[in-house]
Design an enzyme around this catalytic site. Structure first.
Site, short mmCIF file in Angstrom:
data_model
loop_
_atom_site.label_atom_id
_atom_site.label_comp_id
_atom_site.label_asym_id
_atom_site.label_seq_id
_atom_site.Cartn_x
_atom_site.Cartn_y
_atom_site.Cartn_z
N HIS A 1 1.10 60.96 -32.02
CA HIS A 1 2.05 60.04 -32.20
C HIS A 1 2.79 60.43 -33.59
CE1 HIS A 1 0.11 57.72 -29.17
NE2 HIS A 1 1.28 57.26 -28.84
N HIS B 1 9.99 55.28 -22.18
CA HIS B 1 9.10 56.10 -22.70
C HIS B 1 7.91 56.26 -21.90
CE1 HIS B 1 6.47 57.54 -26.27
NE2 HIS B 1 5.73 57.08 -25.53
N GLU B 2 7.06 54.95 -21.58
CA GLU B 2 5.94 54.89 -20.93
C GLU B 2 5.94 55.44 -19.51
OE1 GLU B 2 3.17 54.38 -22.34
OE2 GLU B 2 4.07 53.66 -24.06
N HIS C 1 5.81 59.24 -19.37
CA HIS C 1 4.50 59.82 -19.05
C HIS C 1 4.25 59.88 -17.96
CE1 HIS C 1 3.00 59.88 -23.53
NE2 HIS C 1 3.58 58.59 -23.69
N GLU D 1 4.06 63.20 -26.02
CA GLU D 1 4.79 61.77 -26.58
C GLU D 1 6.27 62.24 -27.06
OE1 GLU D 1 4.17 58.77 -27.37
OE2 GLU D 1 2.05 59.06 -26.41
N ASP E 1 -5.89 59.94 -33.91
CA ASP E 1 -4.44 59.82 -33.04
C ASP E 1 -4.51 61.17 -32.08
OD1 ASP E 1 -2.26 58.91 -31.70
OD2 ASP E 1 -1.01 60.17 -33.39
N TYR F 1 -3.58 65.99 -23.78
CA TYR F 1 -3.20 64.84 -24.58
C TYR F 1 -3.92 65.02 -25.78
CZ TYR F 1 -1.15 60.12 -25.92
OH TYR F 1 -0.37 59.13 -26.59
#
Length: 340
Positions: free
Chosen positions: A263, A156-157, A160, A180, A258, A171
């Protein structure tokens, strides 16, 4: 983290507040598209041949100075230290997936080395991509396990970074939720590819294993960070609260928190991808994943793209794989109806 800061005991509150304080810096950096990749490209380093990984794992020794001390380099044997070896293997699995399936040569498609730092901070309960490396906390042992434990979190990271390189999705708001969601999609696909699971065999959980067994699930599965199959059921716990993700536009959450719910509302496109993969059947990376990847590369995908336009682009890209009807149906099931 906000729920833990409100509902946890003293140690949990301190952990959450420390993580929230650090995370704001990293999230602000992520909001500047492509900044880190441009910095990296100006740094001198040697690229490997296409298809060859170049990984380096560091340890921060529970401090916050990056990158830290090298503990494992490409080709060196396992250290028998779980965090080090999980980070090394996770970076490798992510690279292998993008190369094997899409012939993408690392995050930037130019062979960028993959670096990771483990043991970041004291009881730091998160993982993040800072534009140059993956950084992993060890968790607090009460609520969170070490963050290298979940391959899909690593993938996932790193994804990005792919999104920064290709689409620069802003974002915040719906574009941030798509940012995300794309990371969740490829995190799930990389886990499924590694485990050789078809769409109907996969658990579609993001971050299963990150929580300790003290944390209660919101469904008949282990507690996780998110569920693509059933957004809103990943966890339901006295300390964490209930998973706030919606699965349908009718439940879209309007919030300034957020980064505008990046998210939270990512549950909607997440669920659309899950439905598309199930509608198509077989290995999710073979058609559904290709549709989403081609959409990520599509020049029509702009930094401020919202759900409706993203859905339209996935349907257009689905035509080349002859799955247009299945992808359209998936979006309709989450309350988004692109024009015929």
């Amino acid at each position: 983290m906000r729920a833990i800061a409100e509902n946890g005991d003293k140690a949990a509150r301190n952990m959450a507040l420390e993580a929230l304080g650090s995370d704001m810096t990293f999230r602000n950096l992520r909001s500047v598209p492509n900044l880190h990749l441009e910095v990296i490209r100006k740094r001198p380093f040697s690229f490997m041949s296409a298809g060859e990984k170049q990984r380096t794992i560091y340890t921060a020794n529970n401090e916050q100075a990056l990158p830290g001390v090298v503990v494992r380099a490409e080709g060196s044997p396992a250290t028998c230290e779980p965090a080090v070896d999980e980070a090394y293997d996770g970076l490798g699995a992510t690279y292998d997936f993008f190369w094997d399936v899409f012939k993408r040569n690392s995050i930037d498609d130019e062979g960028m080395p993959l670096n990771g730092t483990v043991h970041f901070g004291t009881n730091y309960s998160n993982a993040f991509w800072d534009g140059q490396r993956m950084v992993f906390g060890d968790g607090d042992g009460e609520i969170f396990n070490r963050f290298t434990i979940a391959l899909d979190v690593i993938a996932h990271e790193l994804t990005h970074g792919v999104t920064e390189d290709e689409a620069q999705l802003i974002y915040t708001g719906q574009s941030g939720a798509l940012n995300e969601s794309i990371s969740d999609v490829f995190g799930a696909l990389i886990k499924q590819y590694t485990l050789k699971q078809t769409a109907d065999q996969a658990d579609w959980l993001i971050g299963s294993g990150i929580f300790t067994d003290k944390i209660k699930s919101g469904g008949d599965h282990p507690a996780a960070i998110r569920s693509m199959q059933a957004p809103g059921t990943a966890y339901d716990d006295p300390v964490l609260g209930k998973d706030p993700q919606p699965a349908h536009m009718d439940a879209f959450v309007n919030t300034f928190e957020d980064n505008g719910g990046v998210h939270i509302n990512s549950g909607i496109p997440n669920h659309a991808f899950y439905l598309a993969a199930i509608n198509i059947g077989g290995n999710a990376w073979e058609k559904a994943g290709r549709v989403w990847y081609q959409t990520l590369l599509d020049p029509a995908l702009k930094p401020n793209t919202k759900f409706q336009r993203f859905a339209e682009l996935t349907i257009e890209n689905a035509k080349r794989f002859e799955v247009e009807a299945q992808v359209r149906d998936a979006w309709q099931q989450v309350g988004i109806t692109p024009p015929s």
